[in-house]
Design an enzyme around this catalytic site. Structure first.
Site, PDB file in Angstrom:
ATOM      1  N   TYR A 143       0.714  -1.259  -0.065  1.00  7.42           N
ATOM      2  CA  TYR A 143      -0.081  -0.103  -0.045  1.00  7.42           C
ATOM      3  C   TYR A 143       0.788   1.384   0.001  1.00  7.42           C
ATOM      4  O   TYR A 143       0.136   2.482  -0.109  1.00  7.42           O
ATOM      5  CB  TYR A 143      -1.027   0.000   1.185  1.00  7.42           C
ATOM      6  CG  TYR A 143      -2.128  -0.925   0.909  1.00  7.42           C
ATOM      7  CD1 TYR A 143      -1.572  -2.414   1.008  1.00  7.42           C
ATOM      8  CD2 TYR A 143      -3.448  -0.533   1.043  1.00  7.42           C
ATOM      9  CE1 TYR A 143      -2.821  -3.188   0.699  1.00  7.42           C
ATOM     10  CE2 TYR A 143      -4.219  -1.454   0.701  1.00  7.42           C
ATOM     11  CZ  TYR A 143      -4.136  -2.775   0.819  1.00  7.42           C
ATOM     12  OH  TYR A 143      -5.198  -3.620   0.534  1.00  7.42           O
ATOM     13  N   ASP A 247      -6.383  -6.536   5.135  1.00  5.06           N
ATOM     14  CA  ASP A 247      -7.597  -5.602   4.417  1.00  5.06           C
ATOM     15  C   ASP A 247      -8.554  -7.010   3.779  1.00  5.06           C
ATOM     16  O   ASP A 247      -9.657  -6.719   3.931  1.00  5.06           O
ATOM     17  CB  ASP A 247      -6.909  -4.971   3.067  1.00  5.06           C
ATOM     18  CG  ASP A 247      -7.898  -4.160   2.467  1.00  5.06           C
ATOM     19  OD1 ASP A 247      -9.111  -3.972   2.834  1.00  5.06           O
ATOM     20  OD2 ASP A 247      -7.552  -3.721   1.340  1.00  5.06           O
ATOM     21  N   ASP A 251     -12.159  -8.273   6.023  1.00  7.12           N
ATOM     22  CA  ASP A 251     -13.677  -8.365   5.255  1.00  7.12           C
ATOM     23  C   ASP A 251     -14.236  -9.645   5.600  1.00  7.12           C
ATOM     24  O   ASP A 251     -15.350  -9.858   5.897  1.00  7.12           O
ATOM     25  CB  ASP A 251     -13.348  -8.124   3.912  1.00  7.12           C
ATOM     26  CG  ASP A 251     -13.660  -6.493   3.523  1.00  7.12           C
ATOM     27  OD1 ASP A 251     -13.734  -5.803   4.638  1.00  7.12           O
ATOM     28  OD2 ASP A 251     -14.212  -6.402   2.411  1.00  7.12           O
TER      29      ASP A 251
END
Ligand code: NAD
Length: 499
Positions: A143, A247, A251
């Site tokens: 990222y 990430d 979820d």
């Protein structure tokens, strides 16, 4: 004979808290309506709290702020230390950076904290007892956004992992576990493949764990860890991961808990913090007063805990649990047989406000002890020890598309190249050794990693440009180089096959 109902006993709203202002950004899509609903509950439960509204998202972008937030937003967050942020829309196409990524990087919000909790049977869940917190490193890894196209066929993304970055996220995870009375922290990486980057994360995790002997520590490979999260989340308590895995894993965890639409999250930095729902701006239902404000409300609860305002935080949390139990549900979680009243966004918030001071009957009540640790973990980090660094080689990446991509042709050309202590050793293509030796079945791209190596004391920094000049003179297209170092005699680079 009619049953006599016990009178409801409401705890009083706390009145003695100091005045405090927080920055609030409503965001896009359903953002304004869920933010209005949440601020209404906050105003009831914490009358000493005030809000400075700032603009982030599409409106800010359209008025010229490429980052999606204007200078007044940044100033407000810096001044107040916290922002409650509604979801923002990320337009496709170039020029627009993600507001979240920009905030995280600019404000140093290194820890992303996402609790995934089941509220079964009021919100059906595959795992009725699930209660896991995923703590994801928020700034590093792939990222960092450092990507390059190097040849016609090959693009790359740099995965950067730093020791200080690992130290503060791992310490944050253990401090969080300690503050919340949680018993285990699981680290998930792919250190079996990425031995240097993920290996460092795992190593720092294990070093940090020694300072928390009362908390169990374990490491799992991310693939099996994610599978277990989906099938048996009861085995996890707090999970800490590098950015990309976290990430995805957070979820998965939120989804299997059954409550992804209800989840709030915190982005914690040394000086600032940002609180938001996990879901997005839901443009399909915007402006219809049907969105569920719960994710942002639970984010606001985390914010209040972060500010040390535990009494209103706990009060809102319990009133919200009670509202769920009472079957007052927005359309997204409305289930005939379980739900009793279908309500819109503002009516749901009003139902929570009406229940301030009540406890849930069935779901575990929130306790004031469930505070967000306001950590300044930088202070407890040991200064990095300086290792002895020696140059022992050079990886040169070539864009080469000749001779039917026969590695033997390229290899024979490179055999003749030598500069100081650097001499040609091998070629790999996509990480697979293709010269000397190699296998004809290996797919060969137009991107070749050519390794030149030497003895520790025999290679000088001047050998590097000398070698590159020779390659250029030979008509070879160098697209990138990496110096190969040892640190205290240990190789600081992967072997030819990534092993
Ligand atoms: P989304 O979460 O906005 O919507 C997915 C589905 O869930 C939709 O059907 C939506 O109606 C529903 N939904 C979401 N929140 C809801 C709520 N509170 N109540 C009821 N239903 C809800 O995800 P998406 O459609 O992939 O993304 C839409 C936009 O949001 C995109 O521009 C994306 O980039 C952005 N986004 C922003 C954030 C953020 O700001 N933190 C996070 C995720 C996505």
């Amino acid at each position: 004979m009619s049953a006599v109902l016990a009178p409801l006993s409401y705890a009083p709203i706390p009145q003695n808290l100091p005045a405090r202002t927080v920055a609030v950004a409503a965001g896009d899509g359903i953002g304004p309506e869920i933010t209005a609903a949440v601020l209404g509950v906050l105003a009831e439960a914490d009358p000493a709290l005030s809000f400075q509204q700032v603009t982030v998202g599409l409106k800010a972008y359209e008025s010229g702020a490429a980052s999606g937030f204007g200078p007044e937003a940044l100033d407000a967050v810096t001044e107040h230390g916290v922002i409650l942020k509604g979801p923002v829309m990320t337009p496709s196409g170039g020029g627009y950076k993600s507001v979240n990524v920009s905030f995280r990087k600019l404000l140093g919000l290194y820890a992303n904290v996402r609790p995934s909790i089941a509220y079964h049977p009021f919100v059906p869940s595959m795992h009725p007892a699930m209660d896991v917190v995923v703590i994801r490193e928020n700034e590093e890894d792939t990222y960092a956004g450092i990507e390059h196209r190097q040849t016609g066929e090959v693009v790359q993304c740099l995965k950067l992992i730093t020791r200080p970055g690992c130290e503060r996220i791992c310490r944050y995870a253990f401090e969080y576990a300690r503050a919340h009375g949680r018993r285990k922290v699981t680290c998930m990486t792919k250190s079996n493949i990425m031995k240097l980057t993920d290996g460092l994360f795992q190593q720092v995790f294990e070093e940090t764990a020694r300072d928390y002997p009362e908390i169990a520590a374990e490491h799992m490979i991310i693939d099996i860890g994610t599978a277990r999260m989906a099938s048996r989340p009861g085995g996890f308590d707090v999970v800490v991961t590098p950015n990309l895995y976290g990430d995805i894993l957070s979820d998965v965890a939120a989804e299997v808990s059954g409550s992804i639409g209800l989840a709030g999250s915190a982005n914690i930095g040394r000086d600032c913090a940002m609180f938001e729902a996990v879901h997005g701006s839901a443009p399909d239902i915007a402006g219809r007063d049907i969105a569920n404000p719960s994710g942002l409300l639970l984010a606001a609860v985390m914010m209040l805990h972060h500010l040390g305002r535990h009494a209103p935080a706990t009060m809102i949390h319990n009133a919200w649990l009670r509202t769920l139990e009472d079957g007052i549900h927005t359309s997204d979680i409305f289930r005939p047989g379980i739900s009793k009243r279908r309500v819109g966004t503002q009516a749901f918030a009003a139902a929570v406000s009406e229940r301030l001071g009540l406890q849930p009957h069935h779901l575990p009540a929130a306790r004031a002890a469930e505070a967000m640790p306001a950590l300044h973990v930088d202070k407890v980090m040991a200064p990095a020890r300086q290792a002895t660094k020696e140059l022992v080689g050079l990886d040169v990446f070539l864009h080469w598309d000749e001779a039917g991509r026969d590695p033997a042709v390229l290899g024979r050309r490179l055999e003749t190249v030598r500069a100081g202590g650097l001499q040609f050793e091998l070629i790999t293509n996509r990480g697979v050794k293709v010269y000397p030796g190699g296998c004809p079945q290996t797919l060969r791209s137009d991107h070749w990693r050519c390794r030149f190596s030497g003895e520790a004391a025999g290679v000088s920094a001047r050998d590097v440009p000398a070698l590159l000049l020779q390659l250029a003179a030979a008509g070879l297209d160098v697209v990138k180089t990496e110096n190969l170092y040892t640190f205290d005699g240990e190789p600081g680079f992967s072997r030819a096959q990534g092993a």
